[in-house]
Motif scaffolding. Structure first.
Motif, mmCIF file in Angstrom:
data_model
loop_
_atom_site.group_PDB
_atom_site.id
_atom_site.type_symbol
_atom_site.label_atom_id
_atom_site.label_comp_id
_atom_site.label_asym_id
_atom_site.label_seq_id
_atom_site.Cartn_x
_atom_site.Cartn_y
_atom_site.Cartn_z
ATOM 1 N N LEU A 157 -5.063 4.098 -0.746
ATOM 2 C CA LEU A 157 -3.716 3.315 -0.358
ATOM 3 C C LEU A 157 -3.210 3.420 0.904
ATOM 4 O O LEU A 157 -2.717 2.835 1.813
ATOM 5 C CB LEU A 157 -2.757 3.393 -1.533
ATOM 6 C CG LEU A 157 -3.108 2.545 -2.738
ATOM 7 C CD1 LEU A 157 -2.024 2.790 -3.950
ATOM 8 C CD2 LEU A 157 -2.887 1.153 -2.624
ATOM 9 N N LYS A 158 -3.165 5.070 1.196
ATOM 10 C CA LYS A 158 -2.769 5.423 2.402
ATOM 11 C C LYS A 158 -3.461 4.950 3.738
ATOM 12 O O LYS A 158 -2.812 4.545 4.516
ATOM 13 C CB LYS A 158 -2.383 6.781 2.255
ATOM 14 C CG LYS A 158 -1.381 7.410 1.688
ATOM 15 C CD LYS A 158 -1.405 8.979 1.484
ATOM 16 C CE LYS A 158 -1.560 9.776 2.910
ATOM 17 N NZ LYS A 158 -1.538 11.167 2.399
ATOM 18 N N ASP A 159 -4.728 4.917 3.610
ATOM 19 C CA ASP A 159 -5.826 4.560 4.525
ATOM 20 C C ASP A 159 -5.542 3.001 4.781
ATOM 21 O O ASP A 159 -5.445 2.564 5.867
ATOM 22 C CB ASP A 159 -7.283 4.888 4.239
ATOM 23 C CG ASP A 159 -7.618 6.182 4.592
ATOM 24 O OD1 ASP A 159 -6.778 6.866 5.071
ATOM 25 O OD2 ASP A 159 -8.718 6.496 4.151
ATOM 26 N N HIS B 291 -2.855 1.294 4.106
ATOM 27 C CA HIS B 291 -1.453 1.399 4.896
ATOM 28 C C HIS B 291 -1.824 1.372 6.417
ATOM 29 O O HIS B 291 -1.299 0.785 7.357
ATOM 30 C CB HIS B 291 -0.445 2.208 4.375
ATOM 31 C CG HIS B 291 0.791 2.334 5.163
ATOM 32 N ND1 HIS B 291 1.758 1.401 4.995
ATOM 33 C CD2 HIS B 291 1.153 3.336 6.084
ATOM 34 C CE1 HIS B 291 2.866 1.799 5.841
ATOM 35 N NE2 HIS B 291 2.442 2.743 6.518
ATOM 36 N N ARG C 58 -4.663 7.312 -4.084
ATOM 37 C CA ARG C 58 -3.681 7.594 -3.451
ATOM 38 C C ARG C 58 -3.887 7.579 -1.885
ATOM 39 O O ARG C 58 -3.234 7.098 -1.048
ATOM 40 C CB ARG C 58 -2.598 8.874 -3.502
ATOM 41 C CG ARG C 58 -1.524 8.942 -2.781
ATOM 42 C CD ARG C 58 -0.890 10.206 -3.362
ATOM 43 N NE ARG C 58 0.268 10.384 -2.403
ATOM 44 C CZ ARG C 58 1.711 10.416 -2.824
ATOM 45 N NH1 ARG C 58 1.770 10.069 -4.099
ATOM 46 N NH2 ARG C 58 2.683 10.806 -1.821
ATOM 47 N N GLU C 59 -5.114 8.180 -1.616
ATOM 48 C CA GLU C 59 -5.678 8.351 -0.200
ATOM 49 C C GLU C 59 -6.211 7.062 0.236
ATOM 50 O O GLU C 59 -5.929 6.754 1.408
ATOM 51 C CB GLU C 59 -6.539 9.374 -0.240
ATOM 52 C CG GLU C 59 -6.103 10.773 -0.423
ATOM 53 C CD GLU C 59 -4.982 11.057 0.568
ATOM 54 O OE1 GLU C 59 -5.352 10.891 1.630
ATOM 55 O OE2 GLU C 59 -3.907 11.860 -0.111
ATOM 56 N N CYS D 267 0.861 -1.253 0.177
ATOM 57 C CA CYS D 267 -0.063 0.166 -0.066
ATOM 58 C C CYS D 267 0.997 1.130 0.031
ATOM 59 O O CYS D 267 0.800 2.258 -0.790
ATOM 60 C CB CYS D 267 -0.885 0.050 1.090
ATOM 61 S SG CYS D 267 -2.251 -1.102 0.710
ATOM 62 N N ILE D 268 1.950 1.378 0.909
ATOM 63 C CA ILE D 268 2.670 2.767 0.810
ATOM 64 C C ILE D 268 3.545 2.669 -0.172
ATOM 65 O O ILE D 268 3.784 3.759 -0.772
ATOM 66 C CB ILE D 268 3.506 2.823 2.237
ATOM 67 C CG1 ILE D 268 3.714 4.108 2.754
ATOM 68 C CG2 ILE D 268 4.817 1.706 2.109
ATOM 69 C CD1 ILE D 268 2.474 4.973 2.671
ATOM 70 N N ASN D 269 3.910 1.665 -0.828
ATOM 71 C CA ASN D 269 4.942 1.752 -1.856
ATOM 72 C C ASN D 269 4.054 2.140 -3.285
ATOM 73 O O ASN D 269 4.623 2.864 -4.232
ATOM 74 C CB ASN D 269 5.628 0.527 -2.255
ATOM 75 C CG ASN D 269 6.776 0.425 -1.186
ATOM 76 O OD1 ASN D 269 7.724 1.591 -1.293
ATOM 77 N ND2 ASN D 269 6.778 -0.470 -0.236
ATOM 78 N N THR E 114 1.386 4.103 -3.339
ATOM 79 C CA THR E 114 1.129 5.398 -3.461
ATOM 80 C C THR E 114 1.783 6.270 -4.427
ATOM 81 O O THR E 114 1.329 7.259 -4.875
ATOM 82 C CB THR E 114 1.276 6.040 -1.964
ATOM 83 O OG1 THR E 114 2.360 6.170 -1.589
ATOM 84 C CG2 THR E 114 0.326 5.256 -1.022
ATOM 85 N N ASP E 115 3.028 5.998 -4.764
ATOM 86 C CA ASP E 115 3.864 6.605 -5.609
ATOM 87 C C ASP E 115 3.412 6.476 -7.065
ATOM 88 O O ASP E 115 3.635 7.403 -7.726
ATOM 89 C CB ASP E 115 5.409 6.288 -5.633
ATOM 90 C CG ASP E 115 5.961 6.765 -4.366
ATOM 91 O OD1 ASP E 115 5.532 7.461 -3.587
ATOM 92 O OD2 ASP E 115 7.118 5.957 -3.972
ATOM 93 N N LYS F 47 -0.613 13.104 -5.810
ATOM 94 C CA LYS F 47 -0.801 13.486 -4.457
ATOM 95 C C LYS F 47 -2.361 13.926 -4.255
ATOM 96 O O LYS F 47 -2.673 14.827 -5.050
ATOM 97 C CB LYS F 47 -0.084 14.530 -3.665
ATOM 98 C CG LYS F 47 1.542 14.103 -3.498
ATOM 99 C CD LYS F 47 2.382 15.047 -2.834
ATOM 100 C CE LYS F 47 3.616 14.498 -2.589
ATOM 101 N NZ LYS F 47 4.726 15.600 -1.802
#
Length: 182
Positions: free
Chosen positions: A48-50, A52, A45-46, A31-33, A35-36, A40
């Motif tokens: 995937l951050k959630d 993570h 992206r959001e 998930c964190i990788n 996001t790239d 932004k």
């Protein structure tokens, strides 16, 4: 298969907790990788951050039963036995991994708290552990990210050691944790 550990193999509970942690940890890093790949502020992206955040907290939730099981359960013997220096190194690695698997989600939770961001956990909002402090949030994020990079090496070393024991020393280290075929 036994639910409890025996003198020769880990039981179903230990194996399930171990491999579930591995799968959730893969999800955390994925998930964190990923996001790239997205701009932004974009919805993917959001999300995937959630993901993570939530999967990281799921690792923390898995650690309570894992630690309980580890403390109360017996550890199957390695056959043939490892030299004392390898036993010490294996114990040190396990302690380090357990500390890592507890510390990282807590650092993430503290980072979100200090940054004034919500702490999502599968449909509920967890409470902040700290009052909002943006500078502290940035510092905690840096520590969390640095330790996250270290995690690749810890997990890689753990997997390498299991494979080394299986293919080079030819002991039962890996087999003890590998699910049996029926």
């Amino acid at each position: 298969m036994n639910w409890k550990n025996t003198s020769s193999r880990y039981g179903t509970v230990s194996m399930t907790l171990h491999w579930l942690t591995v799968l959730v940890l893969i999800g955390v890093y994925a998930c964190i990788n990923l996001t790239d790949l997205f701009a932004k502020g974009s919805a993917p992206r959001e999300a995937l951050k959630d993901g993570h955040f939530m999967l990281g907290l799921a690792v923390l939730a898995l650690m309570a039963p894992r630690l309980f099981n580890r403390i109360l359960g017996k550890t199957p013997a390695v056959v043939p036995p490892m030299p004392p220096w390898q036993q010490w190194l294996a114990s040190a690695m396990h302690v380090t991994l357990y500390v890592f698997l507890v510390a990282m989600p807590l650092l993430g939770w503290l980072t979100l708290s200090a940054s004034g961001k919500p702490i999502p956990f599968f449909g509920i909002q967890l409470p902040a552990l700290l009052a909002e402090n943006k500078d502290l949030g940035k510092q905690l994020k840096e520590v969390h990210e640095a330790l996250g990079t270290l995690g690749y090496f810890l997990v890689g070393a753990h997997a390498f050691a299991a494979l080394f024991h299986h293919f080079i020393t030819r002991d039962n280290t890996l087999i003890r944790m590998w699910p049996q075929r029926r």
